[in-house]
Scaffold this motif. Structure first.
Motif, PDB file in Angstrom:
ATOM      1  N   ILE A  28     -12.963 153.631  34.986  1.00  0.00           N
ATOM      2  CA  ILE A  28     -11.686 153.053  34.572  1.00  0.00           C
ATOM      3  C   ILE A  28     -10.532 153.672  35.350  1.00  0.00           C
ATOM      4  O   ILE A  28     -10.483 154.883  35.551  1.00  0.00           O
ATOM      5  N   ALA A  29      -9.605 152.820  35.788  1.00  0.00           N
ATOM      6  CA  ALA A  29      -8.375 153.301  36.423  1.00  0.00           C
ATOM      7  C   ALA A  29      -7.189 152.744  35.646  1.00  0.00           C
ATOM      8  O   ALA A  29      -7.246 151.636  35.108  1.00  0.00           O
ATOM      9  N   ASP A  30      -6.119 153.526  35.564  1.00  0.00           N
ATOM     10  CA  ASP A  30      -4.903 153.087  34.895  1.00  0.00           C
ATOM     11  C   ASP A  30      -4.290 151.922  35.678  1.00  0.00           C
ATOM     12  O   ASP A  30      -4.069 152.017  36.889  1.00  0.00           O
ATOM     13  N   PHE A  31      -3.992 150.828  34.986  1.00  0.00           N
ATOM     14  CA  PHE A  31      -3.491 149.637  35.669  1.00  0.00           C
ATOM     15  C   PHE A  31      -2.153 149.900  36.356  1.00  0.00           C
ATOM     16  O   PHE A  31      -1.953 149.503  37.513  1.00  0.00           O
ATOM     17  N   SER A  32      -1.235 150.545  35.678  1.00  0.00           N
ATOM     18  CA  SER A  32       0.099 150.787  36.247  1.00  0.00           C
ATOM     19  C   SER A  32       0.013 151.619  37.518  1.00  0.00           C
ATOM     20  O   SER A  32       0.709 151.340  38.510  1.00  0.00           O
ATOM     21  N   GLN A  33      -0.831 152.662  37.487  1.00  0.00           N
ATOM     22  CA  GLN A  33      -0.983 153.502  38.673  1.00  0.00           C
ATOM     23  C   GLN A  33      -1.652 152.727  39.804  1.00  0.00           C
ATOM     24  O   GLN A  33      -1.277 152.861  40.981  1.00  0.00           O
ATOM     25  N   TRP A  34      -2.635 151.925  39.453  1.00  0.00           N
ATOM     26  CA  TRP A  34      -3.324 151.104  40.449  1.00  0.00           C
ATOM     27  C   TRP A  34      -2.366 150.130  41.107  1.00  0.00           C
ATOM     28  O   TRP A  34      -2.396 149.925  42.325  1.00  0.00           O
ATOM     29  N   LEU A  35      -1.483 149.535  40.304  1.00  0.00           N
ATOM     30  CA  LEU A  35      -0.546 148.538  40.814  1.00  0.00           C
ATOM     31  C   LEU A  35       0.437 149.151  41.811  1.00  0.00           C
ATOM     32  O   LEU A  35       0.914 148.474  42.731  1.00  0.00           O
ATOM     33  N   LYS A  36       0.736 150.430  41.648  1.00  0.00           N
ATOM     34  CA  LYS A  36       1.691 151.106  42.536  1.00  0.00           C
ATOM     35  C   LYS A  36       1.174 151.253  43.966  1.00  0.00           C
ATOM     36  O   LYS A  36       1.942 151.568  44.876  1.00  0.00           O
ATOM     37  N   PHE A  77       0.250 148.882  45.765  1.00  0.00           N
ATOM     38  CA  PHE A  77       0.593 147.674  46.506  1.00  0.00           C
ATOM     39  C   PHE A  77       2.081 147.629  46.835  1.00  0.00           C
ATOM     40  O   PHE A  77       2.893 148.338  46.230  1.00  0.00           O
ATOM     41  N   SER A  78       2.423 146.765  47.753  1.00  0.00           N
ATOM     42  CA  SER A  78       3.835 146.563  48.099  1.00  0.00           C
ATOM     43  C   SER A  78       4.565 145.911  46.933  1.00  0.00           C
ATOM     44  O   SER A  78       3.935 145.311  46.051  1.00  0.00           O
ATOM     45  N   ASN A  79       5.892 146.000  46.932  1.00  0.00           N
ATOM     46  CA  ASN A  79       6.684 145.402  45.853  1.00  0.00           C
ATOM     47  C   ASN A  79       6.442 143.892  45.755  1.00  0.00           C
ATOM     48  O   ASN A  79       6.350 143.334  44.659  1.00  0.00           O
ATOM     49  N   THR A  80       6.312 143.250  46.907  1.00  0.00           N
ATOM     50  CA  THR A  80       6.105 141.797  46.916  1.00  0.00           C
ATOM     51  C   THR A  80       4.760 141.432  46.291  1.00  0.00           C
ATOM     52  O   THR A  80       4.674 140.542  45.438  1.00  0.00           O
ATOM     53  N   LYS A  81       3.695 142.127  46.712  1.00  0.00           N
ATOM     54  CA  LYS A  81       2.371 141.838  46.169  1.00  0.00           C
ATOM     55  C   LYS A  81       2.295 142.204  44.694  1.00  0.00           C
ATOM     56  O   LYS A  81       1.678 141.487  43.897  1.00  0.00           O
TER      57      LYS A  81
END
Length: 366
Positions: A257-265, A267-271
């Motif tokens: 399991i990975a934290d979604f918020s940390q995973w999302l970081k 990526f670029s702001n656009t993606k």
């Protein structure tokens, strides 16, 4: 005191979760029972099962009537288990309230998703595989296929078929390892597929490259539930990441399991903005669509995949999701998860009471 029943096929499954439900139920003046479907006497409709004792914090053997509200946590791991127990669960639906009626097999769920114009673009093309010849015909066209058990769960039994220049290969995840079979001739593959189809009906899907840069399969698990007011809300989300080279990311196949918020970081702001918008649109549309297609639901586990071209896909919709992903990702704690089914049960009982009172008033007028 109103009663809340949990139906399972295994009396020892999800012990911690059910104990937390029992402890919180006492605060809501609800009595909690647990039982298996065939524990119901068809003549007296009495049930032999377990009742949670909040004083000792343990379950005690007891015989009781059909509970006022039922929570279906039956996981059918074989066709025999389904044939034996599912008809009893269906019979109960005509005798008491259910938190949710559940979903049918994967084929019907995919058909429902494809019927909605917006969700159709997020749904994987799916065909039913009844004959080996048909599977091989599709393999010749696409070169790589995913075979998924129509009634499977937890990522079990998924196969990846590939047509190589000189042979055919079949890969699957088994007990935490990825194993491969090689067939030199088409006739050998057909014979093997015939034996598999006797035991399991499969679905055919194109193989999507939903791996990260480390060749690890991953998906986003999102849990949505009805709240105390009967409204759909998101409870949490997390990213499940499998072993490099594995087929699925499911926790039962050694996924992490990975934290979604940390995973999302990462990526670029656009993606990042694109993904958040796409996921929000899916969450908004899937629950009401599936309810309108298959009847009342309480919770859903939505598995979202993102391929290597950044296309977003609805991989699965499960009406009996596990809660490990959102617990391990820190989205919710165990107590909050246990409260949700009981709060919604209270809502259903209140709605039933209002409806019954309206019927009494209407009868009196007539």
């Amino acid at each position: 005191m109103p009663s809340f029943g949990i139906i399972t096929l295994n009396q020892n499954q999800e012990e911690r979760y059910f104990k937390n439900i029992g402890e919180y139920a006492a605060k809501l003046d609800l009595k909690v029972h647990q039982f298996v479907p065939n524990a119901i006497d068809p003549y007296t409709e009495q049930i032999t099962g377990k009742t949670f004792d909040p004083g000792s914090g343990t379950w005690k053997a007891e015989t009781f009537t059909i509970p006022d509200v039922l929570y279906d946590r039956c996981f059918y791991t074989s066709s025999q288990a389904y044939k034996t127990n599912a008809p009893i669960v269906e019979w109960l639906k005509n005798r008491t309230l259910f938190l949710g009626f559940g979903l049918p097999n994967k084929s019907k769920v995919y058909q429902a998703l494809q019927s909605e114009p917006y969700l159709n673009s997020y749904t994987i093309d799916t065909l039913r595989a009844r004959k080996a010849d048909f599977i091989i015909e599709e393999l010749e066209k696409q070169r790589t296929l995913l075979l998924k058990p129509e009634n499977g769960s937890q990522g079990k039994g998924i196969l990846v078929l590939r047509k190589q220049p000189e042979n055919f290969t079949v890969k699957t995840d088994r007990r935490g390892k990825t194993v491969q079979k090689t067939f030199l001739r088409k006739s050998q593959l057909k014979k093997w597929l015939d034996t598999q189809l006797v035991q399991t009906p499969f679905l055919i899907q194109p193989f999507l490259s939903v791996q990260n840069e480390n060749q690890q399969p991953f998906d986003i698990r999102i849990v949505v539930q009805k709240n105390a007011d009967g409204k759909w809300i998101e409870r949490g989300r997390g990213v499940r990441i499998g072993k490099a080279g594995a087929i699925v990311s499911n926790l039962h196949s050694t996924g992490k399991i990975a934290d979604f918020s940390q995973w999302l970081k990462t990526f670029s702001n656009t993606k990042r903005s694109f993904l958040e918008h796409e996921i929000a649109s899916i969450i908004e549309r899937v629950p009401p669509l599936l309810e309108s297609s298959f009847g009342p639901l309480f919770e859903l586990g939505l598995d979202i995949g993102i391929d290597q071209e950044d296309a977003v896909w609805v991989l699965e919709a499960n009406s009996k999701p596990g809660h490990q992903t959102i617990l391990q990702s820190g989205e919710l704690n165990e107590k909050e998860i246990a409260q949700a089914p009981l709060q919604y049960a209270r809502y259903l009982l209140k709605q039933k009471e209002l409806k019954d009172n309206e019927s009494v008033v209407e009868t009196a007028k007539n």
